[in-house]
Design a protein around this motif. Structure first.
Motif, PDB file in Angstrom:
ATOM      1  N   UNK A 180      18.706 -40.576  97.721  1.00  0.00           N
ATOM      2  CA  UNK A 180      17.563 -40.611  96.815  1.00  0.00           C
ATOM      3  C   UNK A 180      16.588 -39.437  97.252  1.00  0.00           C
ATOM      4  N   UNK A 181      16.131 -39.418  98.690  1.00  0.00           N
ATOM      5  CA  UNK A 181      15.492 -38.412  99.208  1.00  0.00           C
ATOM      6  C   UNK A 181      16.278 -37.073  99.438  1.00  0.00           C
ATOM      7  N   UNK A 182      17.666 -37.088  99.633  1.00  0.00           N
ATOM      8  CA  UNK A 182      18.334 -35.702 100.075  1.00  0.00           C
ATOM      9  C   UNK A 182      19.175 -35.289  98.786  1.00  0.00           C
ATOM     10  N   UNK A 183      19.406 -36.260  97.912  1.00  0.00           N
ATOM     11  CA  UNK A 183      20.597 -35.554  96.824  1.00  0.00           C
ATOM     12  C   UNK A 183      22.041 -35.694  97.205  1.00  0.00           C
TER      13      UNK A 183
ATOM     14  N   UNK B 222       9.955 -33.510  95.674  1.00  0.00           N
ATOM     15  CA  UNK B 222      11.239 -33.957  96.118  1.00  0.00           C
ATOM     16  C   UNK B 222      11.549 -33.070  97.252  1.00  0.00           C
ATOM     17  N   UNK B 223      12.289 -33.303  98.089  1.00  0.00           N
ATOM     18  CA  UNK B 223      12.905 -32.483  99.347  1.00  0.00           C
ATOM     19  C   UNK B 223      13.568 -31.333  98.716  1.00  0.00           C
TER      20      UNK B 223
ATOM     21  N   UNK C 236      11.255 -42.896  95.297  1.00  0.00           N
ATOM     22  CA  UNK C 236      12.377 -43.480  96.128  1.00  0.00           C
ATOM     23  C   UNK C 236      12.042 -44.759  96.993  1.00  0.00           C
ATOM     24  N   UNK C 237      11.044 -44.652  97.695  1.00  0.00           N
ATOM     25  CA  UNK C 237      10.797 -45.598  98.542  1.00  0.00           C
ATOM     26  C   UNK C 237      10.208 -46.964  97.683  1.00  0.00           C
TER      27      UNK C 237
ATOM     28  N   UNK D 244      20.769 -46.151  88.237  1.00  0.00           N
ATOM     29  CA  UNK D 244      20.331 -45.208  89.345  1.00  0.00           C
ATOM     30  C   UNK D 244      21.349 -44.069  89.511  1.00  0.00           C
ATOM     31  N   UNK D 245      22.622 -44.136  89.532  1.00  0.00           N
ATOM     32  CA  UNK D 245      23.522 -43.107  89.561  1.00  0.00           C
ATOM     33  C   UNK D 245      23.015 -42.288  88.391  1.00  0.00           C
ATOM     34  N   UNK D 246      23.100 -42.678  87.172  1.00  0.00           N
ATOM     35  CA  UNK D 246      22.565 -41.743  86.097  1.00  0.00           C
ATOM     36  C   UNK D 246      21.510 -41.082  86.261  1.00  0.00           C
ATOM     37  N   UNK D 247      20.432 -41.791  86.830  1.00  0.00           N
ATOM     38  CA  UNK D 247      19.195 -40.950  87.236  1.00  0.00           C
ATOM     39  C   UNK D 247      19.301 -39.739  88.076  1.00  0.00           C
ATOM     40  N   UNK D 248      20.305 -40.358  89.211  1.00  0.00           N
ATOM     41  CA  UNK D 248      20.635 -39.206  90.361  1.00  0.00           C
ATOM     42  C   UNK D 248      21.383 -38.014  89.806  1.00  0.00           C
ATOM     43  N   UNK D 249      22.218 -38.312  88.755  1.00  0.00           N
ATOM     44  CA  UNK D 249      23.004 -37.540  88.263  1.00  0.00           C
ATOM     45  C   UNK D 249      22.250 -36.369  87.330  1.00  0.00           C
ATOM     46  N   UNK D 250      20.823 -37.073  86.715  1.00  0.00           N
ATOM     47  CA  UNK D 250      20.312 -36.073  86.043  1.00  0.00           C
ATOM     48  C   UNK D 250      19.302 -35.339  86.800  1.00  0.00           C
ATOM     49  N   UNK D 251      18.785 -36.065  87.788  1.00  0.00           N
ATOM     50  CA  UNK D 251      17.631 -35.200  88.590  1.00  0.00           C
ATOM     51  C   UNK D 251      17.923 -35.060  90.035  1.00  0.00           C
ATOM     52  N   UNK D 252      19.268 -35.273  90.480  1.00  0.00           N
ATOM     53  CA  UNK D 252      19.767 -34.861  91.779  1.00  0.00           C
ATOM     54  C   UNK D 252      19.045 -35.826  92.858  1.00  0.00           C
ATOM     55  N   UNK D 253      17.876 -35.465  93.146  1.00  0.00           N
ATOM     56  CA  UNK D 253      17.144 -36.283  93.941  1.00  0.00           C
ATOM     57  C   UNK D 253      15.700 -36.609  93.434  1.00  0.00           C
ATOM     58  N   UNK D 254      14.941 -37.622  93.956  1.00  0.00           N
ATOM     59  CA  UNK D 254      13.586 -38.311  93.452  1.00  0.00           C
ATOM     60  C   UNK D 254      12.494 -37.909  94.482  1.00  0.00           C
ATOM     61  N   UNK D 255      11.390 -37.914  93.894  1.00  0.00           N
ATOM     62  CA  UNK D 255      10.197 -37.765  94.873  1.00  0.00           C
ATOM     63  C   UNK D 255       9.940 -38.793  95.917  1.00  0.00           C
ATOM     64  N   UNK D 256       9.805 -38.467  97.129  1.00  0.00           N
ATOM     65  CA  UNK D 256       9.833 -39.797  97.999  1.00  0.00           C
ATOM     66  C   UNK D 256       9.151 -41.091  97.711  1.00  0.00           C
ATOM     67  N   UNK D 257       8.123 -40.700  97.016  1.00  0.00           N
ATOM     68  CA  UNK D 257       7.119 -42.029  96.514  1.00  0.00           C
ATOM     69  C   UNK D 257       7.952 -42.901  95.706  1.00  0.00           C
TER      70      UNK D 257
END
Length: 413
Positions: free
Chosen positions: A207-210, A278-279, A107-108, A92-105
């Motif tokens: 995941x929501x905020x980045x 995403x927020x 992430x939940x 999940x860290x690699x995904x965050x590094x790429x996208x910074x944050x996820x859409x709420x759906x």
């Protein structure tokens, strides 16, 4: 180069490294496996080896679709290894590094999966103690879930407990990653199941905020915020989801939900976040370390954030860990006066999207532009005032009589 692990396994290729050891792609009697080979200094610790063997039954018995199962534990000479299911995907860290944050759906849905895995572990009496994005794997070969999310599995169960022996850490140390540590751990209390809920809620916030709710700056400041500050609101998410986050980030462990309750509640909230983008918020301002040079901000490209989440030692003179993906960071437990000395109230409030960070190159450039603009405006105003005074004086001179310009009354004959 391939190497034998015990008599049944072969490690063929390194998949990743962490502070606790190296993960290899391996082969066993039943096919491909992931082999986590712990560091040699850990393998030479006889007390740790004994704890490793004692935990064998508990770790091997933990099976759940959202948990990376441990198939075997190998103790062979200088090798100390966990043989685990191989997950074809990324963390999940690699995904965050790429996208910074996820859409709420998405992430939940991911956090709901991990909550289900934790529920099974807690029911078996196992506390993870190091829940964070690095320890969440996304199965890219599994079916897509809500928001296009891949099935999420929690890994590295038992590693924190194995390494956190009384002799290794003593009562003045804490084990964990600063951004995700529950307040009770910071205060030196023993970890219970509630610490995993706090860490998982922190992951959901990230995941929501980045960014994490209490992270940023020196780890000492991060630890203080966990104990003394309340979480800052995230604009743009449903109130029901926010209240759930607040409850699971409560300072009192008893106020938090259980893992099974959290998974159920998150899935009930999925319809409220379906289709949400995403927020659009920026990371709030961090408290920099006293010796932190502003050069890092100057060197960063305009608009880029300087991440300061590396393992900085709290004990002066101690060496920081060698990886920003540490599974474990050993830190001194802050004294009560250190914790009490921090600001109380709401934690760092997210900045409006696009706003420059105070002290950054963008912020200083904007300040210089404002000063120049104010200086020019002051010169223009001064010039305008001077011209106005000159015109007024000229008009007075043109319309004056000799008596008007002489204040001395004429002498009486």
């Amino acid at each position: 180069m391939a190497r034998k692990i015990g008599s049944r396994y072969t490690a063929n290729q390194i998949l990743g490294r962490g502070s606790a050891g190296t993960v290899w792609l391996g082969e066993g009697p039943e096919g491909p496996v992931a082999i986590k080979l712990l560091r040699e200094d850990l393998a030479s610790d006889q007390e740790l080896v004994g704890r490793f063997v004692q935990e064998r039954t508990a770790l091997l018995g933990l099976e759940h679709p959202n948990v990376v199962s441990v198939r075997d534990l190998v103790v062979d000479g200088n090798d100390l290894a966990l043989v685990m299911d191989l997950v074809r995907g990324t963390d999940l860290r690699t995904r965050l590094d790429r996208d910074r944050r996820l859409a709420p759906e998405a992430a939940v849905a991911i956090v709901a999966d991990i909550a289900d895995g934790l529920a099974a572990a807690h029911a078996a009496g196992v506390v993870h103690r190091d829940v964070k994005p690095e320890n969440v794997l996304l199965d890219m070969q599994g079916p897509l879930g809500p928001g296009g999310s891949h099935p999420a599995l929690l890994t590295d169960f038992g590693v924190a407990k194995l390494i956190d022996s009384p002799r290794r850490t003593r009562a003045t140390k804490i084990i964990g990653t600063p951004d995700y540590l529950a307040p009770e751990i910071v205060e030196g209390l023993p970890p219970r199941a509630a610490v995993d809920i706090y860490a998982l809620a922190t992951v959901l916030y990230e995941l929501l905020a980045g960014f994490t709710p209490f992270g940023g700056g020196h780890p000492g400041a991060v630890l203080r915020r966990h104990v003394t500050e309340t979480v800052a609101p995230l604009p743009g998410i449903p109130d029901e989801l926010w209240q759930l986050l607040v409850q699971c980030l409560a300072k009192a462990p008893a106020s938090r939900l259980r893992a099974s309750e959290l998974g159920t509640r998150l899935r009930e909230l999925l319809p409220l976040v379906t289709g949400m983008p995403p927020l659009d918020v920026d990371e709030p301002d961090a408290e920099p370390a006293e010796d932190e040079a502003p050069a890092a901000e100057e060197a960063a490209p305009q608009g880029e954030r300087v991440r300061r989440r590396g393992a900085v030692p709290l004990v002066p003179g101690a060496k920081p860990a060698d990886s920003n993906r540490d599974t474990h960071t050993s830190m001194r437990v802050p004294a009560p006066d250190e914790l009490a000395g921090g600001a109380r109230g709401t934690a760092r409030v997210p900045r409006p999207a696009g706003a420059p960070r105070p002290g950054s190159a963008r912020h200083r450039a904007a300040a210089r532009r404002r000063r120049v603009a104010l200086g020019v405006a002051a010169v223009v105003l001064a010039a305008a005032a001077g011209v106005g005074a000159w015109l007024a004086t000229s008009e007075d001179d043109a319309g004056a009589t000799p008596q008007d310009t002489n204040n001395t009354a004429p002498a009486t004959p």
